[in-house]
Design a protein around this motif. Structure first.
Motif, short mmCIF file in Angstrom:
data_model
loop_
_atom_site.label_atom_id
_atom_site.label_comp_id
_atom_site.label_asym_id
_atom_site.label_seq_id
_atom_site.Cartn_x
_atom_site.Cartn_y
_atom_site.Cartn_z
N GLN A 51 41.04 46.87 34.78
CA GLN A 51 40.74 45.46 34.84
C GLN A 51 39.25 45.20 34.65
OE1 GLN A 51 42.26 43.42 38.22
NE2 GLN A 51 44.23 44.46 38.18
N GLU A 52 38.41 46.07 35.22
CA GLU A 52 36.96 45.89 35.12
C GLU A 52 36.51 45.82 33.67
OE1 GLU A 52 34.49 45.51 37.51
OE2 GLU A 52 36.24 45.05 38.69
N ARG A 53 37.19 46.57 32.78
CA ARG A 53 36.74 46.63 31.39
C ARG A 53 37.45 45.62 30.49
NH1 ARG A 53 31.97 48.65 32.08
NH2 ARG A 53 31.88 50.87 32.51
N THR A 54 38.64 45.16 30.89
CA THR A 54 39.41 44.33 29.97
C THR A 54 39.49 42.88 30.37
OG1 THR A 54 41.45 44.84 31.16
CG2 THR A 54 40.84 46.31 29.33
N ALA A 55 39.20 42.56 31.64
CA ALA A 55 39.45 41.20 32.11
C ALA A 55 38.37 40.23 31.75
CB ALA A 55 39.63 41.22 33.63
N VAL A 56 37.22 40.69 31.31
CA VAL A 56 36.06 39.81 31.15
C VAL A 56 35.68 39.66 29.69
CG1 VAL A 56 33.58 39.69 31.55
CG2 VAL A 56 35.12 40.18 33.44
N GLY A 83 34.98 43.22 27.55
CA GLY A 83 34.58 44.20 28.55
C GLY A 83 34.34 45.59 28.00
N ASP A 84 34.82 45.86 26.77
CA ASP A 84 34.56 47.16 26.14
C ASP A 84 33.31 47.13 25.29
OD1 ASP A 84 36.87 48.35 27.21
OD2 ASP A 84 38.11 47.49 25.62
N GLY A 85 32.61 46.00 25.26
CA GLY A 85 31.38 45.89 24.48
C GLY A 85 31.60 45.53 23.03
N ALA A 86 32.84 45.19 22.65
CA ALA A 86 33.11 44.79 21.28
C ALA A 86 32.65 43.35 21.06
CB ALA A 86 34.59 44.91 20.96
N VAL A 87 31.97 43.11 19.95
CA VAL A 87 31.47 41.78 19.60
C VAL A 87 32.47 41.13 18.65
CG1 VAL A 87 29.57 40.47 18.59
CG2 VAL A 87 29.09 42.55 19.90
N ALA A 116 24.92 39.88 26.53
CA ALA A 116 26.23 40.03 27.19
C ALA A 116 26.15 41.03 28.32
CB ALA A 116 27.28 40.46 26.16
N TYR A 117 25.45 42.15 28.11
CA TYR A 117 25.30 43.14 29.18
C TYR A 117 24.62 42.52 30.41
CZ TYR A 117 26.58 47.24 26.29
OH TYR A 117 27.23 48.17 25.55
N LEU A 118 23.56 41.75 30.17
CA LEU A 118 22.84 41.15 31.30
C LEU A 118 23.73 40.17 32.06
CD1 LEU A 118 19.38 40.60 29.57
CD2 LEU A 118 19.86 42.18 31.44
N GLY A 160 29.66 41.50 37.36
CA GLY A 160 30.34 42.70 37.83
C GLY A 160 31.10 43.45 36.76
N THR A 161 30.96 43.06 35.50
CA THR A 161 31.64 43.76 34.41
C THR A 161 31.10 45.18 34.27
OG1 THR A 161 31.69 41.64 33.28
CG2 THR A 161 32.33 43.57 32.00
N TRP A 162 29.79 45.31 34.35
CA TRP A 162 29.13 46.62 34.34
C TRP A 162 28.37 46.76 35.64
CZ3 TRP A 162 28.93 43.42 29.92
CH2 TRP A 162 29.79 43.83 28.89
N THR A 163 28.24 47.98 36.11
CA THR A 163 27.75 48.19 37.47
C THR A 163 26.23 48.16 37.57
OG1 THR A 163 27.89 50.58 37.11
CG2 THR A 163 29.79 49.50 38.13
N ASP A 164 25.53 48.85 36.67
CA ASP A 164 24.08 48.92 36.77
C ASP A 164 23.50 49.37 35.44
OD1 ASP A 164 24.63 51.67 36.62
OD2 ASP A 164 24.35 51.99 38.77
N GLU A 165 22.19 49.58 35.41
CA GLU A 165 21.51 49.95 34.16
C GLU A 165 21.96 51.31 33.64
OE1 GLU A 165 18.81 46.96 36.21
OE2 GLU A 165 20.16 48.59 36.79
N ASP A 166 22.29 52.23 34.51
CA ASP A 166 22.79 53.53 34.06
C ASP A 166 24.12 53.39 33.34
OD1 ASP A 166 20.66 55.10 34.82
OD2 ASP A 166 21.49 55.55 36.80
#
Length: 584
Positions: free
Chosen positions: A97-102, A121-125, A528-530, A536-542
């Motif tokens: 869900q974390e990767r696909t819901a957003v 959520g997978d980073g696809a534009v 989008a990453y920011l 909460g889509t991505w956890t942190d800079e790493d």
């Protein structure tokens, strides 16, 4: 049911179901209901935190920006706005869900146009929509744009991208990326610009910069400070009007929020020339020298964090990420760890190096011509970077196309240059607007040397591409020296990164591998990453850094004569001595 309301482009908004849908012509019957987030429910009075204020529901139509501005408190967080909560599709594991819901909508305003896209959520534009908003040059050294046209274009492409989502036409948040330092002044009550937008390339305030230099205040003419003062002098000489000053991110946020937000993020504030060296707030001594009222300036907010609602869009998604184009590109290419660097080759060329939480030691400009920048701000904490600047990159290719007629399109430069193995010792210095890092000479001018009777079209085109590549190598060497670090490989994006001849020349000139971004315009992905970090889509800079995967890697293929290049560059210096005297 309550009737829908006409919005931009004739679409209807069903207030009860909170979703955007095109007119059906069959009685306007509602389509599938979308699950509302906690933020959306809060706006209708449910799940509101004790004492929270309901945000207004005004909507923009075109450029009608008449709602009063709601200034943010000191910490940059809107009162009553709760953290945006989201849910993934039922029946899926939480990690999936974390990767696909957003999905995040990004509005990316460049020098020549406005782009909107949806990043999943997978980073696809996906669902990219674009409108040209071209600057004009009414006089030599002047660069202007129509801020009203820019606002209309941003709303248009945003709605088009959202409509392209189809039945799932909703996003969880909005990110903004923008050309930096371009400056707009508008009336707070009406939302109407009081003059033209002044582009970052505009040089009409060089004289002001020279006068301030005599008083010990060093400002670059491409920064916002003197542009804002000039616009105020024209529209409000006695500084009595209630005006808003902003860079493009401020203007777009105001537009999306129906005039209820006047904000800028730390990355954009940092290139105005008005920010304190430690990025803790506006510099009062510069404001006083230019007679800029601090009340007219935007509130400085995090680059990643919810700052308000995009009320001009269906569903009023939260604005959760804002960054200048170069910092957005840095994040978009996963250069979120100290020592990683990227170069964006667009109209100009910008190298950005991630430094970390400690600010570079020099206050303004490093010995090799780089500048400390705020790479991003998150949870109130700054990440610093270094920036090296090339004033002309893609502009040189446009010169070949539009002025010399040697190529029919920018893309053709690759094929024409590849027709010859080398330039035949012809050297081009892309100083059409002066030279930036490392020499910083606004009086330098473009130079083409080494021409013989045997020099043809292919050699000239190749010399231009290789000249931009050598300027890229200048930026790398300067960033390594001022940052006291080694850049092992170089990540690149921007229009010129699609040019195979140029990318190979860059690898040769820098003597290191060049990793080409999988997304031509990484600014969109970075914004989008920011926003996604805030949601909460991505956890942190790493997490962002680990997602980097280049489209291709180009290794150096031959040795080049960098000393020969430097000799050609020196011949371009001080062509206009009056401009060469400007230092900052």
């Amino acid at each position: 049911m309550a009737p829908g309301r006409a919005g931009r482009g004739g679409g209807l908004r069903d207030r009860r179901r909170h979703r955007w849908r095109p007119p059906t012509g069959d009685g306007d019957r509602p389509q599938r209901r979308r699950r509302c987030s906690r933020l959306h429910r809060a706006r209708r009075g449910r799940h509101r935190a004790p004492g929270a204020r309901r945000l207004g529901s005004a909507r923009l139509r075109g450029s009608d920006l008449r709602a009063p501005c709601r200034r943010l408190p000191v910490d940059g967080r809107p009162r009553g706005l709760r953290r945006h909560a989201r849910q993934g599709p039922p029946g899926r594991p939480p990690a999936e869900q974390e990767r696909t819901a957003v999905s995040v909508l990004v509005i990316d305003v460049g020098t020549s146009g406005v782009r909107a896209a949806v990043v999943n959520g997978d980073g696809a534009v996906e669902h990219v929509r674009h409108r040209h908003v071209l600057p004009t040059s009414p006089a030599p050294g002047f660069v202007e744009f129509d801020a009203r046209e820019m606002a209309d274009a941003a709303l248009a492409v945003a709605h088009e991208a959202l409509q392209a989502l189809g039945p799932r036409g909703a996003v969880e948040g909005v990110g903004i990326a923008n050309q930096r330092a371009s400056t707009i002044v508008w009336d707070r009550a009406t939302g109407k610009p009081v003059g033209p937008g002044i582009g970052w390339q505009d040089l009409r305030t060089v004289g002001t910069c020279l006068a301030l230099q005599a008083d010990g205040i060093r400002l670059a003419p491409n920064a916002s400070a003197t542009k804002a003062a000039m616009l105020l002098d024209l529209a409000d000489p006695d500084r009595s009007a209630d005006l808003c000053i902003g860079t493009v991110d401020s203007w777009i946020a105001w537009t999306l929020a129906a005039g209820r937000l006047h904000v800028t993020d730390a990355t954009n504030a940092g290139v105005t020339g008005l920010l304190r060296a430690d990025a803790s707030g506006w510099a009062s001594h510069v404001l006083e020298a230019l007679r800029i009222p601090e009340a007219a300036l935007p509130t400085i907010v995090d680059s990643s964090g919810v700052v308000g609602e995009a009320e001009a869009l269906p569903g009023s998604p939260p604005i959760a990420g804002i960054a200048g184009d170069q910092q957005a590109s840095l994040v978009g290419q996963g250069a979120t760890r100290a020592g990683l660097a990227k170069v964006t080759f667009g109209t100009g060329g910008m190298l950005d190096l991630c430094v970390g939480p400690e600010r570079p030691a020099f206050e303004a400009r490093g010995p090799q011509g780089t500048f400390p920048i705020v790479a991003w701000r998150r949870h109130g904490r700054l990440t610093w970077g270094l920036e090296a600047v090339m004033l002309s990159a893609g502009t040189a290719v446009e010169w070949l196309r539009d002025d010399l007629g040697l190529i029919a399109s920018a893309e053709e430069s690759d094929r024409v240059a590849a027709a010859c193995p080398d330039t035949g010792d012809v050297w081009f210095v892309p100083a059409l607007l002066g030279l930036g890092t490392p020499v910083w000479d606004f009086g330098a001018r473009g130079t083409l040397v080494g021409i013989t009777r045997g020099t043809g079209r292919a050699e000239v085109v190749r010399a231009v591409l290789e000249g931009v590549a050598h300027r890229g190598a200048d930026l790398v060497e300067s960033a390594e020296a001022d940052g006291d670090t080694a850049i092992a490989s170089l990540r690149v994006d921007g229009g010129m990164s699609a040019n195979a001849t140029f990318v190979q020349a860059l690898a040769d000139a820098t003597g290191r591998a060049v990793e080409v971004s999988p997304v031509l315009e990484a600014t969109t992905l970075g914004a989008a990453y920011l926003a996604g970090l805030a949601l909460g889509t991505w956890t942190d800079e790493d997490d962002i850094a680990n997602r980097w995967s280049p489209a291709r890697v180009v290794e150096p293929g031959r040795a080049v004569d960098r000393e020969r290049w430097r000799a050609a560059r020196d011949r371009a210096l001080a062509t206009v001595p009056e401009l060469s005297s400007l230092q900052f």
